[in-house]
Design an enzyme around this catalytic site. Structure first.
Site, PDB file in Angstrom:
ATOM      1  N   ASP A 118       0.832  -1.209   0.000  1.00  0.00           N
ATOM      2  CA  ASP A 118       0.000   0.000   0.000  1.00  0.00           C
ATOM      3  C   ASP A 118       0.870   1.263   0.000  1.00  0.00           C
ATOM      4  O   ASP A 118       1.989   1.258   0.520  1.00  0.00           O
ATOM      5  CB  ASP A 118      -0.911  -0.022   1.236  1.00  0.00           C
ATOM      6  N   ASN A 146     -10.809  -3.302  -5.912  1.00  0.00           N
ATOM      7  CA  ASN A 146     -10.063  -2.259  -6.628  1.00  0.00           C
ATOM      8  C   ASN A 146     -10.703  -1.858  -7.970  1.00  0.00           C
ATOM      9  O   ASN A 146     -10.365  -0.820  -8.539  1.00  0.00           O
ATOM     10  CB  ASN A 146      -8.607  -2.691  -6.873  1.00  0.00           C
TER      11      ASN A 146
HETATM   12  C1  FPP Z   1      -2.184   0.113  -3.288  1.00  0.00           C
HETATM   13  O1  FPP Z   1      -1.664   1.421  -3.197  1.00  0.00           O
HETATM   14  C2  FPP Z   1      -1.590  -0.556  -4.437  1.00  0.00           C
HETATM   15  C3  FPP Z   1      -2.297  -1.177  -5.423  1.00  0.00           C
HETATM   16  C4  FPP Z   1      -3.781  -1.242  -5.452  1.00  0.00           C
HETATM   17  C5  FPP Z   1      -1.613  -1.761  -6.588  1.00  0.00           C
HETATM   18  C6  FPP Z   1      -0.367  -2.539  -6.301  1.00  0.00           C
HETATM   19  C7  FPP Z   1       0.366  -2.711  -7.564  1.00  0.00           C
HETATM   20  C8  FPP Z   1       1.721  -2.643  -7.715  1.00  0.00           C
HETATM   21  C9  FPP Z   1       2.647  -2.516  -6.594  1.00  0.00           C
HETATM   22  C10 FPP Z   1       2.372  -2.678  -9.049  1.00  0.00           C
HETATM   23  C11 FPP Z   1       1.969  -3.736  -9.996  1.00  0.00           C
HETATM   24  C12 FPP Z   1       2.029  -5.126  -9.490  1.00  0.00           C
HETATM   25  C13 FPP Z   1       2.657  -6.161 -10.093  1.00  0.00           C
HETATM   26  C14 FPP Z   1       2.528  -7.532  -9.531  1.00  0.00           C
HETATM   27  C15 FPP Z   1       3.484  -6.006 -11.291  1.00  0.00           C
HETATM   28  P1  FPP Z   1      -2.670   2.669  -3.316  1.00  0.00           P
HETATM   29  O2  FPP Z   1      -2.720   3.092  -4.723  1.00  0.00           O
HETATM   30  O3  FPP Z   1      -3.999   2.306  -2.721  1.00  0.00           O
HETATM   31  O4  FPP Z   1      -1.925   3.719  -2.429  1.00  0.00           O
HETATM   32  P2  FPP Z   1      -2.574   4.873  -1.557  1.00  0.00           P
HETATM   33  O5  FPP Z   1      -3.149   4.202  -0.319  1.00  0.00           O
HETATM   34  O6  FPP Z   1      -1.415   5.752  -1.235  1.00  0.00           O
HETATM   35  O7  FPP Z   1      -3.619   5.550  -2.384  1.00  0.00           O
END
Ligand code: FPP
Length: 245
Positions: free
Chosen positions: A23, A71
């Protein structure tokens, strides 16, 4: 205490399976005046190094929460970008890695049926490329813990089971090939489980870090490992030192 071999921290059978809620990508980007999607790109860039470090210290199963069943509620532009990023990452980095590294494999947890055809086929191709290897990276993709339990129960009934036990259900979980996580790490500072590994996390140790996922480093891993080994896991029983009290 974790084992130190030379200067290197090594895990043992008490810490073989780690899961991570990655996250903080969005916050990482907005703090830099960038679009949220830049955070996902930065988050993808660190994955290979993080997996390598876990592997080097003796962990055999790492599960990454890449995209949840919830998501899809994000803006379409962000969802489309994430799906394309994941596809490109699998098609380039992961395919190359599996070809060049005889110990590495990847599995996907979640319902693949609503992924795009090209992403679904890439996931299946990757799973079929490498089986029974010593290191498994599980990628939770269109994954929800509640959805997984319902899916497992339905699959067990469809296979002719007329009653459900813990052992039966565990066999139908997306994670049936991996042990339950000994340790779950969440970056980004929030204290919640977000529908991740609800069944498998029954006795996992949790570590929440304020570090945002793109900044997560090998140092953070080592600190988590030390913290894990400082805890006494009782699995509902008593610690050995308390048994004779
Ligand atoms: C949550 O951070 C993250 C995600 C929903 C996506 C995770 C994806 C990756 C790390 C990259 C792609 C993955 C692979 C396997 C290649 P957020 O966007 O909710 O962060 P925030 O809480 O700061 O808004």
């Amino acid at each position: 205490m974790a084992n130190l071999i030379g200067d290197t921290l090594m895990t043992d059978e008490r810490l073989d399976s780690v899961a991570i809620i990655m996250d903080g990508n969005g916050r990482w980007a907005t703090r830099r005046g960038l679009d949220r999607t830049a955070g996902h790109v930065a988050g993808a860039k660190i994955i290979e190094g993080i997996l390598e470090h876990f592997r080097a210290i003796g962990v055999h199963h790492v599960t990454l929460y890449a995209f949840s069943t919830e998501n899809w509620k994000r803006p379409k532009r962000e969802v489309d970008m994430l799906m394309e990023l994941i596809y490109k990452y699998l098609d380039s980095v992961v395919v190359k890695k599996i070809k060049s590294d005889p110990d590495f494999s990847m599995k996907f947890l979640g319902d693949k049926s609503i992924l795009s055809k090209k992403l679904r086929e890439k996931c299946i191709e990757i799973e079929e490329m490498a089986q029974d290897r010593t290191f498994v990276c599980n990628v939770a993709l269109n994954y929800g813990g509640r959805d997984e339990i319902v899916h497992a129960a339905n699959a067990a009934f469809a296979d002719g089971h007329t009653s459900i036990t813990e052992d039966v259900l565990a066999k139908y979980m997306y994670t049936s090939h991996s042990p339950d996580p000994d340790l779950i790490i969440r970056t980004g500072g929030d204290f919640r489980i977000s529908n991740f590994l609800l069944w498998q996390s029954a006795y996992s140790e949790f570590i929440i870090l304020d570090t945002l996922w793109p900044d997560f480093s090998n140092d953070d891993i080592d600190k988590c490992i030390s913290e894990f080994y400082s805890r006494t896991r009782r699995f509902g029983g008593l610690a050995p030192e308390d048994k004779n009290a």
